[in-house]
Design a protein around this motif. Structure first.
Motif, mmCIF file in Angstrom:
data_model
loop_
_atom_site.group_PDB
_atom_site.id
_atom_site.type_symbol
_atom_site.label_atom_id
_atom_site.label_comp_id
_atom_site.label_asym_id
_atom_site.label_seq_id
_atom_site.Cartn_x
_atom_site.Cartn_y
_atom_site.Cartn_z
ATOM 1 N N ILE A 1 39.713 54.469 11.924
ATOM 2 C CA ILE A 1 39.253 52.984 12.148
ATOM 3 C C ILE A 1 39.038 52.433 10.867
ATOM 4 O O ILE A 1 39.437 51.093 10.604
ATOM 5 N N VAL A 2 38.590 52.959 9.822
ATOM 6 C CA VAL A 2 38.447 52.317 8.385
ATOM 7 C C VAL A 2 40.011 51.869 7.929
ATOM 8 O O VAL A 2 40.229 51.106 7.284
ATOM 9 N N TYR A 3 40.944 52.897 7.960
ATOM 10 C CA TYR A 3 42.187 52.832 7.402
ATOM 11 C C TYR A 3 42.759 51.513 8.130
ATOM 12 O O TYR A 3 43.643 50.608 7.356
ATOM 13 N N GLU A 4 42.675 51.245 9.374
ATOM 14 C CA GLU A 4 43.150 50.133 10.189
ATOM 15 C C GLU A 4 42.735 48.816 9.373
ATOM 16 O O GLU A 4 43.308 47.852 9.349
ATOM 17 N N ALA A 5 41.188 48.815 9.192
ATOM 18 C CA ALA A 5 40.789 47.622 8.381
ATOM 19 C C ALA A 5 41.406 47.349 7.430
ATOM 20 O O ALA A 5 41.375 46.072 6.910
ATOM 21 N N VAL A 6 41.674 48.349 6.626
ATOM 22 C CA VAL A 6 42.300 47.854 5.465
ATOM 23 C C VAL A 6 43.969 48.189 5.154
ATOM 24 O O VAL A 6 44.499 48.429 4.046
ATOM 25 N N ALA A 7 44.561 47.906 6.244
ATOM 26 C CA ALA A 7 45.921 48.280 6.460
ATOM 27 C C ALA A 7 46.698 47.361 5.490
ATOM 28 O O ALA A 7 47.843 47.767 5.301
ATOM 29 N N ASP A 8 46.395 46.063 5.203
ATOM 30 C CA ASP A 8 47.009 45.140 4.445
ATOM 31 C C ASP A 8 47.019 45.366 2.906
ATOM 32 O O ASP A 8 47.413 44.992 2.199
ATOM 33 N N ALA A 9 45.998 46.458 2.337
ATOM 34 C CA ALA A 9 45.687 46.753 1.213
ATOM 35 C C ALA A 9 46.675 47.601 0.584
ATOM 36 O O ALA A 9 47.444 48.361 1.220
ATOM 37 N N HIS A 10 46.910 47.524 -0.704
ATOM 38 C CA HIS A 10 47.682 48.431 -1.448
ATOM 39 C C HIS A 10 47.356 48.693 -2.821
ATOM 40 O O HIS A 10 47.210 47.712 -3.562
#
Length: 195
Positions: free
Chosen positions: A33-42
């Motif tokens: 769930i948390v990974y999905e929230a920051v999917a645009d981060a790199h």
């Protein structure tokens, strides 16, 4: 580009030592769930065990393990070179609502971070977007990062607080928290609120 650091390396003592990141919420693990929230981060860096690795996510561990969130943050910061970084705990089932509320909030020149403030007026340090340089300077001021408190780390930072109007800062620290959250989100009206 904004990086993301997800802290998931704790012992979850209030949950009997379970792998908190793997706790199931409506068919998904908390960490996913948390990974999905920051999917645009790199990049996306998670501090925790190797089991948390996913495509596009790098796992880092503080040395020695279980040194606390500040030690985990220090280890993760060494692996990023972006100006800004999301800092989130792994036990935030509404992480996407955190990111949605803070994504467009500009950091003024004097701001070191923008974080959410819960309904009781408490600053949620692990629900925010920080200037990486400010975090590095704060870490350098600490005599020791192992077992240091987040309060000590952020005490000298200029934090811009945004009132959480979506109930996004709820975190799941105990099994009672988990069961209560599952019960509330299982209700049809609550499911509509989640979207």
């Amino acid at each position: 580009m904004t990086a993301a650091i997800v802290l998931a390396g704790g012992r979850a003592t209030r949950m009997g030592g379970v792998d908190k990141a793997a706790v199931d919420i409506a068919g998904r693990s908390l960490i996913d769930i948390v990974y999905e929230a920051v999917a645009d981060a790199h990049p996306v860096i998670v501090v925790g065990p190797e089991s948390l690795e996913r495509p596009g996510v790098r796992v880092i561990r503080e040395d020695p393990p279980f040194g606390g969130p500040v030690a985990g943050l220090a280890a993760a910061l060494a692996a990023i070179d972006t100006d800004e970084v999301w800092l989130l705990a792994c036990d935030l089932p509404r992480a996407s609502a955190i990111v949605a509320q803070l994504r467009e909030v500009p950091l003024a020149a004097a701001d070191d971070a923008v974080i959410l403030e819960d309904a009781d007026g408490r600053a949620q340090w692990l629900a925010g977007r920080y200037r990486a340089g400010a975090l590095r300077r704060a870490l350098a001021r600490l005599p020791e990062v192992r077992d240091a408190s987040m309060r000590a780390l952020v005490g000298g930072l200029a934090l811009r607080s945004v009132v959480d109007r979506a109930g996004a800062t709820i975190d799941l620290d105990t099994w009672d928290d988990v069961e209560n959250y599952r019960a509330v989100t299982a209700r049809p009206s609550s499911l509509e609120d989640e979207s």
